[in-house]
Write an enzyme that holds these catalytic residues in place. Structure first.
Site, PDB file in Angstrom:
ATOM      1  N   GLU D  60      -1.653  -3.685  13.357  1.00 26.77           N
ATOM      2  CA  GLU D  60      -1.889  -4.936  12.630  1.00 26.77           C
ATOM      3  C   GLU D  60      -1.123  -6.118  13.204  1.00 26.77           C
ATOM      4  O   GLU D  60      -1.671  -7.209  13.370  1.00 26.77           O
ATOM      5  CB  GLU D  60      -1.544  -4.757  11.153  1.00 26.77           C
ATOM      6  CG  GLU D  60      -2.557  -3.927  10.363  1.00 26.77           C
ATOM      7  CD  GLU D  60      -2.529  -2.442  10.685  1.00 26.77           C
ATOM      8  OE1 GLU D  60      -1.554  -1.971  11.305  1.00 26.77           O
ATOM      9  OE2 GLU D  60      -3.494  -1.744  10.315  1.00 26.77           O
ATOM     10  N   HIS D 128      -1.877   1.419  -1.598  1.00 27.98           N
ATOM     11  CA  HIS D 128      -3.171   0.873  -1.167  1.00 27.98           C
ATOM     12  C   HIS D 128      -3.857   0.014  -2.227  1.00 27.98           C
ATOM     13  O   HIS D 128      -5.037  -0.281  -2.115  1.00 27.98           O
ATOM     14  CB  HIS D 128      -4.113   2.012  -0.762  1.00 27.98           C
ATOM     15  CG  HIS D 128      -3.845   2.579   0.583  1.00 27.98           C
ATOM     16  ND1 HIS D 128      -2.583   2.919   1.011  1.00 27.98           N
ATOM     17  CD2 HIS D 128      -4.670   2.859   1.635  1.00 27.98           C
ATOM     18  CE1 HIS D 128      -2.654   3.401   2.245  1.00 27.98           C
ATOM     19  NE2 HIS D 128      -3.900   3.365   2.646  1.00 27.98           N
TER      20      HIS D 128
END
Ligand SMILES: Cc1ncc(C[n+]2csc(CCOP(=O)(O)OP(=O)(O)O)c2C)c(N)n1
Ligand SMILES: Cc1ncc(C[n+]2csc(CCOP(=O)(O)OP(=O)(O)O)c2C)c(N)n1
Ligand SMILES: [Mg+2]
Ligand SMILES: [Mg+2]
Lengths: 371, 326, 371, 326
Positions: D60, D128
């Site tokens: 990322e 998440h």
């Protein structure tokens, strides 16, 4: 896989051989004089910057490049002027080697409106995009994927420019270094990663940062060709970057260079330097790249001792002028403090958000300019 | 009691706890030979050696992840992130590892660790002058501490190292050389509890909430306002940003009916913004005027001395905020 | 440097040689029966989990380990029961190979209070610390430095335990992988990094993730010894981990293992699997580790065909029971939703923050328990 | 006009702009062969090829850093971060690179890029199920967009790709299959301006501020309140979280004198907390009651269906909040 060329051998190959007058690596006498001058320029610029810091005219962090001048000067001399350059916060060398105006550089250190970045960035963030010098970056390693991204833009737009991305040995311990190298390798990008291995990451020794002492080994996991050069020898750096640039420009993908160098001064002005002994510093100072290259110039009848001394005098005068300029320059106008937070500030009261084409072009155009 | 600097107080807490508890280890960048970028850990490598004072690579995410694992393995790691700006590189490990595991695994294990970092200014430029306490304080599972005085720096750091949960301990570079009285070493006695605010100055006209460097600014502003305007400020030092000591804050506002919230982070979305919201909720009927804020203007702090000077939250800004209320 | 042992060779060495009856690697018949049973257990557990997912009794993400059973089972059989284990979100295999109660595992998938983590974690976060199984971690690569940190705690406390840290090929593209390996190498930590190279990172092919196809090459930059083993062959994995564990336990530092394996099912239940062709899947299914090891057991007279079939029946019955248990278990009590946000919740009204010793011990004690 | 899903609207914006402007490229994890974890980029690799739709490693920070560099080099990268939870790994590049360069280098170049990511729930567990829009919206230099409808998803994404500044574009996994009218393709005409809120429903008794999925919850709550309590809610869809359209919000509160702020992030320190602070500042004298909030309880969202159900902000909670005001 990495072909590691030891400094000695490199030096041997470069100076050796074909007669005293003829110059190695296709260099001209004028190029050599320019490179010598630039190294002296960086050295004197930083001596004055340090002095100004002591006088509290320069603040914050000041990281001196003194001792490493051959890396920036040799590398940028071997690159094309339109190749893109990114470096880390120890960035005076890159800016001056790229030909940025020392006045504007010094003014930036002084935090003045006449500075390269209008006093917004300071010493760690010199940049001059008109010269494709994209600046100094202060988050260790952060500009490694950024350099890969710029290289992708060049490849995508079928430009010939390559990217030179300078960082230190310490940066290789950060994950971002690996993410950047991995992407550069995956997409075969025209970027030269130049690791200035000066044996320390702030106060950490190389052995404390890395299980391997040769940074080029870290390029192997990316099947990236690499060269190790003597960062205290301008010609060794020049030769390595010349090869790397040719490699990248011919579409062969990224290249990794490790320059073995040393910073003569502390990490920053605040550094007590307790982590290394004076004797080590003394030994490295004997390898000072400036007199060393000066000697080469004399030996090859490029310049006489007198001419070299002359260069030093001229540069010193230029630096005094730069300091005077910076010192007398105006501060940024407080009313401009919000400028440049956004390229397109949005006033919710105002006009529709549709983008005036003008606003988008800068980045693109500038890249064009570098064609 | 002994007088010492904020820097020595932090080092003192580390030294005493390391001597007391073998499980405590330090890790961070340039904390050994260099002595720490702000000289906080100076001398500790000589005293405790490299097994307990670990020089790390420049790998913030790895440092915090490693500390989490060491804590799971039975140690009490104190990880130093050189400045809070670099903590952004470790946010995933702080938020998704340290703060989550005790909950996510149904309480099977806790993560007793401290992340020591520092915020502050001084012409450090846009990427090195930030302060993200509001972000940390918004994460369930974290405890967030920001001491303003040497006594609290020592007492709260001791409490942090003895806490079973991950604690984000944010020091301030402009406080390191400030001096103050600090309790001598008696285990327990020298601990300052996490979660308790302190009324640093009693007053009746307006409540000023502050922490870290802003506490000093608030105390100075209070003097000015007393002298020049005859306004009596009650100054509350939050000390802990999560959990917040609402009872102490609310009690104060119930007496003063006016509130000023001070911080150094950005006005928009900073810690003060959130605190303001919670306080209006709890004190709506007690408030005679809108809560005022002193915060950083929404701008990346520029390097130039003259621009920075204008932007750093100061006692003068607190004085103005209080005057707006009266 | 990495000594890459190709699957074939490994298999050759393990099975070949000294006569049919005698077992390789110092294995006993009972150990082999246990390992066979565990692989079958994982396979059937996941078949039922998938069924329950289809019935919406299991929600969120469900990542099946089917096809990779030999890796977890072989590795954990070669480790000591008190060695520490961390894995990623595809974690049913680690939990069951470690001997966690299938009922409690299934109940966790069902989100029930009887689950290993009381329904807080779900499929991706099974953990049973009483077995030194520290759980499944769902941020790719995040548990790599965590494993190194645990290994440091073991080394620091002079424990004999080593850490087994499982992750995928995709994780090697993330910087955190490198930061973790670097630290493990710098401090010579007793941690075995086990990379399950199943050729895909979700929908990304190995070639899209990495310029090198052998993950062990990535350990070279850390001078970390490594082995590549056949992840479809339980004995190949067992042998590699046996060597690695011995290496770590004798204080020689970290070890890197690459298990060449394949997931027979999609990345998660939502995966349309458009990125790989059925033929490839079919070829790998022929290497199914369960019948393969079953055959070994028969050949070596460890079990008869009938006995193996019997195992399958017993396990199936056990799984039906696990599903029934999970399905009939109570949901977590809503009033407990705030439990475990903190090990020591602080009520600002309440007592001083001084820590009751009791509260700190858990982590430490548990580590002790593993002595 | 054509009816389509939120997912198709996002894909439509990407397709149209990529066809219109060669500088636009996509990069992200599993966005090619896999089609994107939420199938948003499905088909784009076939249409535009690997030079413009780049499959990336799971990195990322590298992805965003790479996109920043590509933008500096003249491209317009749209980087997809699979979910906002993983954006934590890229925060340094978002905050210290993308958001800073234009300012830090004195306006020499801008960073025209979009970070597309998604928040949402569905038994995804503690790591998440987070949503950090409040953090992004607190950073000077970033623009933050969170569309609630297919029309806005398309129009705002087009505007984002045409904006010279870095834009954080946060989609919602629970909205992908919702349907709505979307303007046909005419360059310019189909663009929805960044920075403009929308009064989604007019009302007179209370103002409800919402965005993304909460807009739908607010609209439903408004119907219930109309029907069951005869309360008339004015619902404002923020659409852009930075910069905020205060004029539209304030005008509404000046009429209704009551305010409810809705969001899915944590109550403490979430976006709503900051918005509440700014609104009390601007509307203190207009407000007849404390501003009410609907937000996520301060807990790491657990996996268990029955627990999650209780925690996810809903129209029922909005109804309760409004009723508390009346
Ligand atoms: C991510 C990050 N961590 C820490 C720092 C603080 N810091 C600035 S320079 C430096 C050392 C870098 O060493 P190296 O990469 O070898 O470059 P050198 O200074 O030796 O030229 C550190 C730790 C930083 N700027 N960024
Ligand atoms: C930091 C991060 N980025 C993205 C994801 C989404 N994601 C979950 S699993 C996965 C693929 C991982 O592949 P690999 O490491 O090879 O493990 P495998 O699933 O193949 O076992 C991705 C991208 C994540 N969980 N964490
Ligand atoms: Mg260095
Ligand atoms: Mg994989």
């Amino acid at each position: 896989m990495a072909t590691s060329e030891r400094p000695a051998r490199t030096r041997g190959r470069t100076n050796g051989g074909s007669g005293r007058k003829e110059l190695p690596l296709g260099l001209t006498a004028q190029q050599c004089r320019d490179m010598y001058r630039r190294m002296v320029l960086i050295r004197h610029f930083e001596d004055h910057a340090a002095e100004a810091y002591a006088q509290a005219k320069v603040g914050g962090f000041l990281h001196l490049y003194i001792g490493e001048e051959a890396v920036a000067v040799g590398a940028l001399a071997a690159a094309r002027p339109d190749d893109h350059v990114l470096g880390h916060y120890r960035d005076h060398g890159y800016a001056l080697a790229r030909g940025c105006d020392p006045k504007a550089c010094m003014a930036e250190l002084f935090g003045r409106d006449t500075g390269l970045c209008h006093g917004r960035g300071g010493s760690m963030h010199l940049a001059d995009v008109t010269r494709n010098y994209w600046g100094g970056y202060a988050i260790v390693g952060s500009h490694i994927p950024i350099g890969a991204g710029m290289a992708y833009a060049m490849q995508y737009q079928q430009r010939e420019q390559v990217v030179l991305d300078f960082f230190g040995d310490g940066a290789t311990g950060n994950g971002i270094f690996h993410e950047g190298l991995n992407m550069a390798a995956l997409w075969n990008l025209p970027v030269i990663f130049i690791c200035e291995n000066n044996l320390y990451g702030m106060g950490a020794t190389l052995a404390e940062e890395s299980p391997v002492k040769d940074m080029i080994i870290k390029a192997e996991g990316y099947t990236m060709p690499s060269l190790q050069c003597d960062g205290m020898d301008l010609l060794s750096v020049y030769e390595a970057v010349q090869k790397a640039a040719e490699h990248c420009r011919s579409g062969k993908g990224p290249f990794f260079i490790e320059a073995l160098t040393y910073r003569f001064r502390g990490h920053s002005m605040a550094d007590p330097e307790l982590y290394r002994d004076k004797e080590e510093v003394r030994r490295w100072r004997e390898l000072d790249p400036i007199p060393r290259f000066g000697q080469f110039c004399v030996e090859h009848r490029i310049s006489s001792e007198q001419e070299l001394a002359q260069v030093t005098e001229e540069v010193e005068a230029e630096m005094l002028e730069a300091v005077r300029f910076a010192d007398q320059s105006p501060w940024p106008d407080p009313s401009t403090v919000d400028d440049w937070i956004y390229a397109k500030p949005i006033d919710p009261e105002g006009e529709s958000g549709a983008r005036p084409a003008a606003l988008r072009e800068p980045a693109a155009q500038r890249a064009e300019a570098g064609r | 009691m002994a007088e010492m600097t904020y820097r020595d107080a932090v080092r003192g807490a580390l030294r005493e706890e390391m001597a007391r508890d073998q499980r405590v280890i330090l890790m961070g960048e340039s904390i050994t030979g260099y002595g720490g970028s702000y000289a906080v850990t100076k001398g500790l490598i000589e005293e405790f050696g490299p097994r307990r004072v670990m020089e790390t690579p420049i790998a913030e995410a790895g440092i915090v992840g490693f500390a989490v694992g060491a804590a799971m393995g039975g140690l009490i790691p104190v990880a130093e992130l050189m400045t809070v700006n670099f903590a952004l590189l470790a946010l995933d490990q702080i938020v998704n590892s340290a703060a989550k595991f005790h909950y996510m695994f149904g309480g099977q294990f806790s993560v007793p660790m401290v992340v020591r970092t520092v915020s502050g200014f001084g012409q450090l430029g846009p990427t090195h002058s930030q302060t993200f306490e509001g972000w940390f304080a918004s994460v369930p599972g974290l405890k967030v501490v920001m001491p303003a005085t040497p006594a609290d720096a020592k007492g709260l750091l001791l409490a942090a190292m003895r806490d079973p949960d991950p604690v984000i301990f944010i020091e301030h570079s402009l406080l390191y050389s400030t001096r103050g009285e600090v309790a001598d070493h008696e285990v327990g006695a020298d601990e300052v509890p996490i979660g308790k605010a302190r009324v640093a100055r009693e007053g009746s006209d307006v409540t000023v909430l502050a922490y870290s460097r802003m506490l000093l600014q608030a105390m100075h502003a209070a003097e000015v306002l007393e002298r020049e305007d005859g306004i009596s400020c009650e100054v509350v030092d939050l000390r802990t940003l999560r959990p917040l000591d609402y009872p102490t804050m609310v009690r104060s506002v119930q007496r003063t009916h006016r509130l000023v919230v001070c911080g150094e982070d950005w006005r928009t979305g900073g810690f003060g913004a959130s605190l303001l919201g919670e306080m209006q909720d709890r004190c709506f009927d007690d408030l005679d005027a809108p809560i005022q804020r002193v915060a950083m203007r929404d701008v990346p702090l520029p390097y130039s001395r003259e621009l920075e000077k204008l932007l750093i939250p100061s006692s003068a800004q607190i004085v103005d905020a209080v005057r707006r209320l009266n």
